[in-house]
Structures are given as C-alpha cells and as structure tokens.
Motif scaffolding. Structure first.
Motif, PDB file in Angstrom:
ATOM      1  N   UNK A  24      50.504  28.072  35.108  1.00 38.37           N
ATOM      2  CA  UNK A  24      50.549  29.517  35.321  1.00 38.37           C
ATOM      3  C   UNK A  24      51.535  30.196  34.374  1.00 38.37           C
ATOM      4  N   UNK A  25      51.109  31.339  33.805  1.00 37.63           N
ATOM      5  CA  UNK A  25      51.989  32.134  32.931  1.00 37.63           C
ATOM      6  C   UNK A  25      51.874  33.609  33.293  1.00 37.63           C
ATOM      7  N   UNK A  26      51.857  33.887  34.581  1.00 33.72           N
ATOM      8  CA  UNK A  26      51.645  35.245  35.072  1.00 33.72           C
ATOM      9  C   UNK A  26      52.889  36.102  34.857  1.00 33.72           C
ATOM     10  N   UNK A  27      52.695  37.239  34.170  1.00 31.31           N
ATOM     11  CA  UNK A  27      53.795  38.194  33.961  1.00 31.31           C
ATOM     12  C   UNK A  27      53.279  39.610  34.169  1.00 31.31           C
ATOM     13  N   UNK A  28      52.506  39.839  35.212  1.00 27.98           N
ATOM     14  CA  UNK A  28      51.892  41.136  35.451  1.00 27.98           C
ATOM     15  C   UNK A  28      50.419  40.963  35.749  1.00 27.98           C
ATOM     16  N   UNK A  29      49.626  41.940  35.386  1.00 33.09           N
ATOM     17  CA  UNK A  29      48.182  41.872  35.634  1.00 33.09           C
ATOM     18  C   UNK A  29      47.485  41.066  34.551  1.00 33.09           C
ATOM     19  N   UNK A  30      46.583  40.177  34.971  1.00 35.92           N
ATOM     20  CA  UNK A  30      45.895  39.273  34.051  1.00 35.92           C
ATOM     21  C   UNK A  30      44.397  39.348  34.293  1.00 35.92           C
ATOM     22  N   UNK A  31      43.638  39.393  33.227  1.00 37.98           N
ATOM     23  CA  UNK A  31      42.195  39.174  33.280  1.00 37.98           C
ATOM     24  C   UNK A  31      41.936  37.779  32.730  1.00 37.98           C
ATOM     25  N   UNK A  32      41.394  36.852  33.518  1.00 35.30           N
ATOM     26  CA  UNK A  32      41.255  35.465  33.063  1.00 35.30           C
ATOM     27  C   UNK A  32      40.156  35.322  32.015  1.00 35.30           C
ATOM     28  N   UNK A  33      40.037  34.124  31.490  1.00 33.10           N
ATOM     29  CA  UNK A  33      38.938  33.804  30.581  1.00 33.10           C
ATOM     30  C   UNK A  33      39.379  33.564  29.161  1.00 33.10           C
ATOM     31  N   UNK A  34      39.356  32.284  28.742  1.00 32.18           N
ATOM     32  CA  UNK A  34      39.657  31.951  27.353  1.00 32.18           C
ATOM     33  C   UNK A  34      38.414  32.044  26.468  1.00 32.18           C
ATOM     34  N   UNK A  35      37.264  31.722  27.020  1.00 36.80           N
ATOM     35  CA  UNK A  35      36.046  31.591  26.217  1.00 36.80           C
ATOM     36  C   UNK A  35      35.096  32.753  26.473  1.00 36.80           C
ATOM     37  N   UNK A  36      34.313  33.086  25.477  1.00 39.58           N
ATOM     38  CA  UNK A  36      33.335  34.148  25.659  1.00 39.58           C
ATOM     39  C   UNK A  36      32.486  34.332  24.421  1.00 39.58           C
ATOM     40  N   UNK A  37      31.515  35.225  24.552  1.00 42.42           N
ATOM     41  CA  UNK A  37      30.655  35.581  23.425  1.00 42.42           C
ATOM     42  C   UNK A  37      30.203  37.016  23.623  1.00 42.42           C
ATOM     43  N   UNK A  38      29.952  37.695  22.515  1.00 45.60           N
ATOM     44  CA  UNK A  38      29.520  39.076  22.610  1.00 45.60           C
ATOM     45  C   UNK A  38      29.312  39.695  21.243  1.00 45.60           C
ATOM     46  N   UNK A  39      29.531  41.016  21.165  1.00 50.62           N
ATOM     47  CA  UNK A  39      29.247  41.783  19.955  1.00 50.62           C
ATOM     48  C   UNK A  39      30.485  42.580  19.569  1.00 50.62           C
ATOM     49  N   UNK A  40      30.801  42.585  18.285  1.00 44.22           N
ATOM     50  CA  UNK A  40      31.964  43.329  17.797  1.00 44.22           C
ATOM     51  C   UNK A  40      31.710  44.830  17.914  1.00 44.22           C
TER      52      UNK A  40
END
Length: 336
Positions: A53-69
């Motif tokens: 854990x490295x929580x220092x406030x509000x966090x949105x999880x997720x290291x991996x993803x795909x999408x459009x620039x």
C-alpha cells in the motif's frame, strides 16, 4: 469524468464511483481516454492495505489499460491524438491509474497499440507481460526475439495464471521449449492453448520425474510463482548454471534454501518486482513485447489460454474480488 477511487485501505467496499475533473497534459505527458482497464493482484493488494500500500490521499487504481490518445503535452512525439495505445505502470508514482475514463500519464508509460491488437489485449499486457519478459531475460539471454531462446528449456510454474500465460507465449515466440506445471486438467488445457509444449499436473504423480522426462539434463530457466513451496522441485529440475527467477510469494513468504544443492549446480536466483525495475529494463520489455505484437505472437481469450472476464466501471469492486479469489484468466474493466 467518471472514476473509481478509494481514500482508505480495506475490502473492495472502500471503492466508490465518483465524478472528477478531466485531466490536462503537461510537458512530457499524454491524456488517454481509457477503453479497458486491466486488474492485477497488485491492485487489490494496494487497496487492501498490504505491504504494497502507498495510499497518500485519493487513489484511482489500475496499472494496466488501453485506449485512445486525447491530448499530448509538449515534448511528446511518439504518439498523437487519435492513436490507439496501451498503458503500463499507470498507478506507479501517480494517484490516478486506469480505473478512470481519462488518465494522464508520462509519455514512457504510453505505448502504441498495433491496429490488429484489440483493446482487450492491450489492457492485458502491462504487469503480466513486462513481468514475464523480465523473468525470461533473467538468465543468459538479455533480450527476446524469435530464436533468442532456441535450445533453451523454460519451466513456467503455474502456467494458467496471467503471468504464466504471458511467459509461455513470450518464451514460445523466442524459440524455447516450454514446460509448465498446473494443478488441474482445466488449467492444463489453458496452458496448452497458450503454447506450452509439455504440461505437468503437479497433483498427479511425481512432477520432477515428469519435467525431467522432457528435459533430462534439467531446465535452463524457471519462472517461479511459489518459491517457498517449490524449492525442492526447483532444485531437482534446474540444470547446472540454471536460473530460478522469482516474481511472487504464493504458498508462503519465507524461502528456506538448502545451500549445498544450489551450490553444486551453480544456480542463480533472481527476484523481480516492477516498481523498482530499472527503466532500461522496462523499456527493453516494451520494445520486445511490441515486436511480439507485430508478429501476432501474443493473444488473449480462451483460444489463447487466457479467458477474459469483463466488468463495467461501476463493478470495479466485483472485478477486484474476482482477482482476489483467484479468477483464472484476465479480469478487465470496460469503460467504453
């Protein structure tokens, strides 16, 4: 934009769906409209408040993803608006990862996704495939390419897991003979689908005998998910000057190593975690994974031995629970 966040560690119930301002791209940054977010064990472990854990406030999880620039900042020239991309280590050193409709990331965490590769595939690449790349290059081969592992035998412990699946696919692409261990016929079928040449069910008979029947001189490299549980097996089947590359602590966190058997074989033990991996090694992995993608050597889905499990963004807690319960395959969160 919609995002799933948490402000305290704990069970998946701490996750909540919120509206947040859309991010802007600063120098060297890229804004990506996320289509798929990949869920990995590290995501729920951070959220649960384990040692990761490295929580220092509000966090949105997720290291991996795909999408459009959607936007690029000054100094970014390898991707442009409208490009399809995949993301890696999106939450490392940042509060907002890929469990959000838009995420702003450093340019080196945003990688072009070939037109023939689906967003499902792109979101499945980061943690599993970068980890697998490092495991496979922990021995005598510094980079992967077709033929790089020709003449090598690789043992993948737990070949039905996401990292195991990635290791099988990359090792096979690089020319290795791939042996894997599994715990059931179902997982064996998935490992075969991923490309394993030989599958050994460690719950049936003597796994060491099964592995040595394929590789009488021993295996060159072991990608190990459960070092504490598999110490005796690894020492029995590793060849002289072999490498045991460890990336997880399934089955226990304390490794008691009999030194003499390891000494007698001149074995090398290496350990891998992505958060402290040197950036040159991360980029080497990205380059080699990109080459494998271009060769159509990397796949996802049931025919590739990696069943996909889709959840809506509002169901991110259920997605975390599925991974924590040991879902076989790849868990993805859909944002499109």
């Amino acid at each position: 934009m919609r995002s799933v966040v948490y402000s305290e560690t704990g069970p998946s119930a701490v996750l909540r769906l919120v509206e947040r301002p859309e991010p802007a791209a600063g120098p060297g940054e890229v804004v990506v409209r996320v289509t798929r977010s990949g869920v990995n064990p590290t995501d729920w472990k951070h959220r649960a408040g384990t040692g990761l854990s490295d929580l220092h406030g509000e966090v949105a999880p997720g290291h991996d993803g795909a999408g459009v620039v959607e936007a690029v900042g000054p100094g970014v020239d390898h991707v442009g608006v409208g490009d399809r991309v995949w993301l890696l280590l999106a939450r490392h050193g940042r509060d907002y990862g890929t469990a959000a409709e838009r995420t702003v990331q450093p340019a080196n965490r945003v990688v072009p996704l070939p037109d023939g590769a689906s967003f499902d595939l792109g979101a499945a690449l980061g943690v599993p495939f970068v980890t697998a790349h490092r495991l496979l290059t922990s021995g005598a081969v510094p980079r992967l390419a077709p033929g790089a592992l020709a003449g090598h035998t690789v043992l993948v412990a737990g070949g039905a897991g996401a990292v195991g699946n990635a290791a099988i696919q990359l090792a096979r692409w690089a020319g290795a003979t791939v042996v894997t261990t599994v715990s059931s016929a179902r997982k064996g079928a998935l490992a075969h689908a991923a490309g394993a040449h030989h599958v050994v069910n460690y719950r049936e008979g003597d796994p060491a005998a099964g592995i040595l029947a394929v590789a009488p001189a021993g295996v060159d490299l072991i990608a190990e998910v459960a070092p504490a549980a598999n110490t005796a097996l690894d020492l029995a089947v590793a060849r002289v000057h072999g490498t045991i590359a460890v990336y997880a602590i399934d089955g226990g966190g304390d490794l008691v190593l009999p030194v003499r058997p390891a000494l007698s074989k001149n074995l090398r033990f290496e350990f891998t975690v992505l958060y402290t991996l040197d950036e040159t090694l991360v980029q080497a992995a990205v380059d080699d994974i990109t080459a494998a993608l271009s060769d159509n050597a990397v796949r996802v889905g049931e025919p590739a031995g990696l069943p996909l499990h889709h959840y809506d963004l509002a169901e991110t807690a259920d997605a975390h629970d599925a991974v924590e319960r040991g879902a076989v395959g790849k868990v993805l969160v859909d944002l499109d």
